[in-house]
Structure formats: C-alpha cells, structure tokens
Design a protein around this motif. Structure first.
Motif, short mmCIF file in Angstrom:
data_model
loop_
_atom_site.label_atom_id
_atom_site.label_comp_id
_atom_site.label_asym_id
_atom_site.label_seq_id
_atom_site.Cartn_x
_atom_site.Cartn_y
_atom_site.Cartn_z
N GLN A 94 12.88 2.32 0.77
CA GLN A 94 13.38 3.65 0.41
C GLN A 94 13.92 4.39 1.64
OE1 GLN A 94 13.19 6.12 -2.36
NE2 GLN A 94 13.39 4.26 -3.57
N ARG A 123 7.63 2.78 7.10
CA ARG A 123 8.38 2.62 5.84
C ARG A 123 8.43 1.15 5.43
NH1 ARG A 123 8.34 5.55 2.56
NH2 ARG A 123 10.03 7.11 2.63
N ASP A 127 5.53 -0.94 0.17
CA ASP A 127 6.58 -1.15 -0.83
C ASP A 127 7.84 -1.68 -0.15
OD1 ASP A 127 7.95 -1.06 -3.25
OD2 ASP A 127 8.41 1.06 -3.08
N GLU A 162 15.27 -1.00 -4.52
CA GLU A 162 15.18 0.45 -4.37
C GLU A 162 16.48 1.17 -4.74
OE1 GLU A 162 12.42 1.54 -4.21
OE2 GLU A 162 11.10 0.45 -2.84
N ILE A 434 4.02 5.53 -1.11
CA ILE A 434 5.30 4.84 -1.22
C ILE A 434 6.36 5.85 -1.67
CG2 ILE A 434 4.20 2.62 -1.69
CD1 ILE A 434 4.95 2.96 -4.63
N HIS A 435 7.55 5.71 -1.19
CA HIS A 435 8.69 6.60 -1.45
C HIS A 435 8.52 7.97 -0.79
CE1 HIS A 435 10.33 4.33 -5.24
NE2 HIS A 435 9.69 3.51 -4.41
N SER A 436 7.45 8.17 -0.04
CA SER A 436 7.17 9.46 0.59
C SER A 436 7.03 9.27 2.09
CB SER A 436 5.88 10.07 0.03
OG SER A 436 5.99 10.30 -1.36
N GLU A 439 4.29 6.56 4.69
CA GLU A 439 3.85 5.40 3.91
C GLU A 439 2.90 4.55 4.74
OE1 GLU A 439 5.78 1.43 1.73
OE2 GLU A 439 7.08 3.06 2.42
#
Length: 461
Positions: A94, A123, A127, A162, A434-436, A439
C-alpha cells in the motif's frame, strides 16, 4: 507424511536460521513496491526480480511473466508423486500516506520492542511480504534437511493486489493448465485471536455500485422551489433508507436467494470461539451490535449478506449555510454476499429498486465497482483436517475454522478458473495496522508462521 525426526530437523533448521530469515525479510521490505503509484513502477519490478532470484537460489524454476500491468512471478519445484499445491501471495504494498504519522521511515524496516513483544516494523511487514516469506523460509529449511524442495509446488506472486489485481484473472485464464493444482494455499489472512491459529473456510463476495441521481439543471433556491421541485438528495436518501426493513433484513426482491445456513458442526465451532461482540465493537468506540434480528454476531459477520452505504454526498456542505435544492446526489453502496448469491442479480435488483423511487423529472446513472461471488471451501478435503492438526501442534491451541467478513477475490478466482479450493492460513494480527501508518508484523507471527508451513507441508506430502 514426513517422519517425526525429519520434521524435527526442519523445525530446528528454521530456529537456527532465524536471524538469516529476518535479514532476508528486511531486505525485501526495503523495496518500495507501491503498485498504485506509477512513480514506483520500477520498484515493483525490482521486488519481482528480488523474489525470482531468491526462488531460483532455493532451486525453484522461477520466471517473471509480464502483464499489461505489473509482473507475475511463477516458480515450480520438481514434479513428483506428492499432492500438487499452489501457494499464492503478493509482493506489492500500500502507499504510505500520511507519511508524517509514521514513527520511522516506512521503507527502513527494523525490529522494535513493544509491550506485546518484538515486532517487524515497516510497510509490507504483514501485508503481504512477511506472510509470503514464512512459506519461503519453510521451503528453505525443507531443502536444507532433504537436499531438495518438496515436489509438485507451484508458487504464484502478483504485484497488483493492492491496486485491484486487474491482470490476475486474464493471467489465470491464459495459464490455467500450468497453474492448476489439487489445492491452493493463501497466506494473506490473520490469526483468529492473538496466539490462536485459524483456517478461513468461507469468504463473502462483493458488489460495488455508484449511484448518481440528477434533477434540475442547476441547484435551486429552496425558498422559491422547495416543496414543488424534486430534491435528488431526498430522493436518493429515501431509496437507500428503504434498502432494509425494521428487522435489519435487506428488502431487495430475491436478495436472499442462495444464502445458506452454516451446518451444525460449524455453528458449534463458532459458538465455542466465545466471540464477544461488545469487546469487538469497543475497539472502535462502539458498544451495541445492530443488524439482522435473530442472528448471532459471528453469523452476521461471516455468514449473512449485507447492504451498506459507504458514502453519500450532494448539495452544500461547506461552512455556513446555503439553502438549495441540489441538482445532483451521489452515493456509493456495497453488498457483501454469502453462499450462492448471484452478484449480477443483486446488482440488477438494486438498480431496479433505485429506479422505482425516481420521480418523473429525475434521472439516474450507475457505475459498477466490481462483482464477485462468495467462496465456500469444501472442508471435507483431508487437507483441511491435516492443516488444522499441524497448526494446533505448532501453536498448542486448536486451530479454528472461521469465516471472513471481507472479500479475497483470488480465492473465488481459483475456484472458478482453476477449479480448486483454497486454504487461507495467515498469521497476522488485528493490530498489525495494515494499510495504515506504522504497519508491523509480530516476530512470533513470522517465526511460528514459517514453522507452521513446515508442518503443513509435511502433513500434505
């Protein structure tokens, strides 16, 4: 099945090489393979090359396959008499925005000590780079002990998960004969709860719709036209508000066609999980479950379909006040599907519902945002019980068969295109962010994840 002594040697090898495995993962995480950002196109390809080279070094026949988007990486071990297995993961990540909320640069990963033990911060740590590397490290240890990889393994790694996987279905269709196996393994999910392993056996499908209702050719003064002219925001609000009745059931005709009840054994398993809906909602500042009456919280999360308004806008929403009848109203709506619900029929029923609420002077247009059916795995396949036992042996807790409220389209694609079920086994945690920003992946998830795959591979041989 492998002899216990051989499995013990593989597990000991994983433990002895823990530092090397961590170093390899950190190296992989340093590549900013953000698939949604064209500026990182070369970084995505660099991550594909990194994977190909690692796989080739392990002894796989590994190749990069170009697509109209980012490349696929496919690797194979030698053929043999064992059960054929396809393992899937994705190497793209992401975007990192907002960057200022990160406690460290997102592509300068490191091990950090936390109250919950050491974590891998960066990151893609959870994920999905950390997850896919658990499988690679299990293969590495297997080869170190046996002198060869497990036979009949196919590894598929994509670089567009993603960004919606636009190249995946065409790739599966054009390479179906080369990718088909007896079962697929997907490592892109989480533990049921911290320290309790799980196998996801059903996934909800998804229908996404965008609706635009238009009335007058411009915004109108509500004093001059209110009460006489159509108000698109009111029209759309009334249509969307009537999607559910007072019991929480969706009102679209035929909506529940194909919805199936969980069998009694699965229902008992879910009851035994002791799910606390109040605690679950408390994590996000809520307290009381709502939804379809007469259903347990886990049924509503995993086994019942939903209709949700994801966004709605129209008219003036800025500072101050402006008395207008908006010319247009927009909404985005999603449906999560279960069982054998037909996503195309759901879409058609929704559009008919909206049209039935339109006054003569209003027009509507629709834009679809995907339609995929639910996936329900055949847990009578011996692979499921074997994997469940292997996970229980590693984590010293019985593995749970669980559902997932979200959608993982790749599992449905494997079923529809390749004709095989998937076992979704992952080691992430709910707090992995995840996605934030910030991570992370618990070091325990990484090390015990690799040991888990070693046990599962042994059980499936």
């Amino acid at each position: 099945m492998q002899e216990p002594a051989q499995l013990d040697d593989i597990l000991a090898t994983l433990d002895a090489d823990r530092d090397g495995a961590i170093a390899r993962l950190l190296d992989f995480l340093r590549i900013p393979s953000i698939s949604t950002d064209p500026a990182h196109g070369e970084d995505v390809r660099r991550a594909a090359r990194w994977l190909r080279d690692e796989l080739a070094e392990l002894g796989f026949d590994a190749k990069i396959h170009d697509t109209t988007g980012h490349p696929m990486v496919v690797a194979r071990s030698q053929p043999g008499s064992g059960r054929s297995v396809l393992f899937y993961g994705h190497y793209d990540v992401q975007p990192v925005d907002p960057l200022e909320l990160w406690n460290r640069p997102p592509f300068e990963p490191a091990i950090e000590d936390t109250e919950d033990g050491p974590v891998i911060r960066g990151r893609g740590a959870s994920d999905d780079k950390g997850q896919l590397m658990t499988f690679l490290e299990a293969c590495r240890a297997w080869k170190a002990v046996h002198g060869a990889l497990p036979s009949d393994l196919i590894l598929l790694f994509e670089g567009e998960e993603e960004s919606g996987s636009p190249s995946l279905r065409p790739f599966l269709e054009s390479h179906a004969d080369d990718l088909r196996a007896s079962i697929a393994l997907i490592c892109d999910t989480a533990l049921y709860a911290d320290g309790r392993p799980a196998i996801t056996t059903q996934l909800r499908g998804l229908v996404g719709e965008e609706v635009i209702v238009t009335g007058a050719d411009r915004d109108l003064h509500s004093g001059s036209f209110g009460g006489l002219a159509a108000n698109p925001v009111m029209v759309l609000a009334q249509a969307l508000g009537s999607l559910k009745d007072e019991t929480g059931r969706v009102t679209l005709p035929g909506f529940y066609d194909g919805v199936e009840e969980p069998d009694e054994a699965l229902r008992r398993d879910w009851e035994a999980l002791g799910f606390d809906a109040g605690e679950f909602l408390g994590r996000v500042g809520l307290s009381k479950p709502i939804g379809e009456q007469g259903r347990t919280p886990l049924e509503m999360l995993w086994n019942r379909p939903t209709a949700e308004i994801n966004g709605i806008e129209g008219g003036y929403t800025g500072d101050g006040f402006k008395t207008v009848l908006p010319a247009t109203a927009h909404a985005k709506v999603s449906f999560r599907l279960t069982g054998k619900q037909d996503p195309i029929k759901i879409r058609e029923a929704f559009r008919a519902h909206i049209r039935s609420h339109l006054p003569k002077d209003c027009k509507v247009e629709f834009h679809d945002h995907g339609a995929s059916p639910a996936s329900v795995m055949d847990t009578s396949d011996p692979a499921f019980s074997a994997a469940r036992q292997a996970l229980g042996d590693e984590w010293a807790r019985d593995a749970a068969f669980i559902g997932a409220g979200g959608s993982i389209p790749i599992a449905g694609d494997f079923k529809q295109i390749l004709g095989m079920d998937s076992m979704l086994i992952g080691f992430g945690r709910d707090d992995d962010r995840i996605h934030s920003p910030n991570e992370k992946y618990n070091l325990e998830s990484f090390t015990k994840g690799a040991r888990s795959w070693a046990r599962i591979l042994a059980a499936l041989r």
